[in-house]
Write an enzyme that holds these catalytic residues in place. Sequence first.
Site, PDB file in Angstrom:
ATOM      1  N   GLU A 281       0.835  -1.207   0.000  1.00 50.68           N
ATOM      2  CA  GLU A 281       0.000   0.000   0.000  1.00 50.68           C
ATOM      3  C   GLU A 281       0.870   1.258   0.000  1.00 50.68           C
ATOM      4  OE1 GLU A 281      -3.159  -0.103  -0.502  1.00 50.68           O
ATOM      5  OE2 GLU A 281      -3.165  -2.291  -0.442  1.00 50.68           O
ATOM      6  N   ASP A 362       3.866  -3.882  -5.839  1.00 49.28           N
ATOM      7  CA  ASP A 362       4.457  -5.152  -5.404  1.00 49.28           C
ATOM      8  C   ASP A 362       5.984  -5.069  -5.420  1.00 49.28           C
ATOM      9  OD1 ASP A 362       2.096  -6.441  -4.900  1.00 49.28           O
ATOM     10  OD2 ASP A 362       2.064  -7.602  -6.749  1.00 49.28           O
TER      11      ASP A 362
END
Length: 417
Positions: A281, A362
Amino acid sequence: MTESLLSAVFLAAVLATTGFKLWLAHRHGRHILAHRGQVPRAFAEQIPLSAHQKAADYTRARLRLGAVDLVVNAAWILALTLGGGLQWLYGLWTGLADAGSIMQGTAFLATLTLLGAVIELPATLYRTFVIEARFGFNKMTPALFVSDTLKSLALSALIGLPVIAAVLWLMSAMGTHWWWAVWLFWLVFNLLVLLIWPTFIAPLFNRFTPLEDERVRGRVDALLARCGFRSNGLFVMDGSRRSAHGNAYFTGFGKSKRIVFFDTLLNTLEPLEVEAVLAHELGHFKRRHVTKRLVLMATVMLALLWLLSALMHAPWFFAGLGVEAQSTAMALALFMIALPVFSFPFSPLMSAWSRKHEFEADRYASEQSDAGALISALVKLYRDNASTLTPDPLYSRIYDSHPPATIRIAHLQGKPL
């Protein structure tokens, strides 16, 4: 453009879009069913066959309901436009308020919104109390559902009615360049909502408590320090009151930024896995994905408002969509109804852009935390949220904002595809 041509194009677009979406859903369901009997090799050791089959059945149940939703939505759109529903509703309020007035326009648009919510209510109830309950996800009680609905209606009236009235006033008072004024108002309003949502609105629906787990908090604090991120607190949300699904998110901006973990997420993941999910996040924040999306939304909104400013002076725009009344409120209603029909072809582009952002987040998470922990966290989330591991490739390219599980895990493992 003539009114008859617009009517024909609009009818064809509604039918073609609905038919294509139904075909995609059918294709997606068949693909999932064909792979229901075997867990993909990449997940064979972590996810049992029973969980894989549950995800397949859950996804297909949601697809069947979605297909009904598509047909109902298409019928509702055609009933409102070519079927004369909007004209009838506008005429109803014309008899109760001055024609073309801000009061009439606000009442007309508010009623249209309310009717749309009523049309969607049966599907919402079925999704919550039948599908989600059947697969063990629903924790919502009827009393809580009614409470949430009433709160949402009250908030919509308290905030939505003044906003509609303000937009209609700007459209009528600012001359030919009203679209600039409405755009600026839209920007300010959205920033204000982002600012007040975490502290004033979200607590009306959920309870937020400071994160107390010292193991998780220690890892999170260390991660935030490494990433140079400041927040206004780490909070746990009682998501388990409504659902067994888990998640984590950022909310607010500036000094009001908060990091929120669902209690269901913390009950599922280990501290290192929570850190890895949060690092993902943070990747969205560090790579400025939120800012980029806001800029794109603002640019698109400005272009759409300009387009509306041109269409609202074209008689064929109103007549071609089944109405006689020409007013700012009617123009807004027609535009909001027609826009999703004609903008669907852009869905694959937006989905691809979103998936690109997910890969970037990611990658950032694997740099700031442990890639293996993120993989194990994702596998647990796929399993516990009953996310299908075998989506149809075409369906996924058009709709999915996140990469398919197999591709995402392979990227994190550094494997060529």
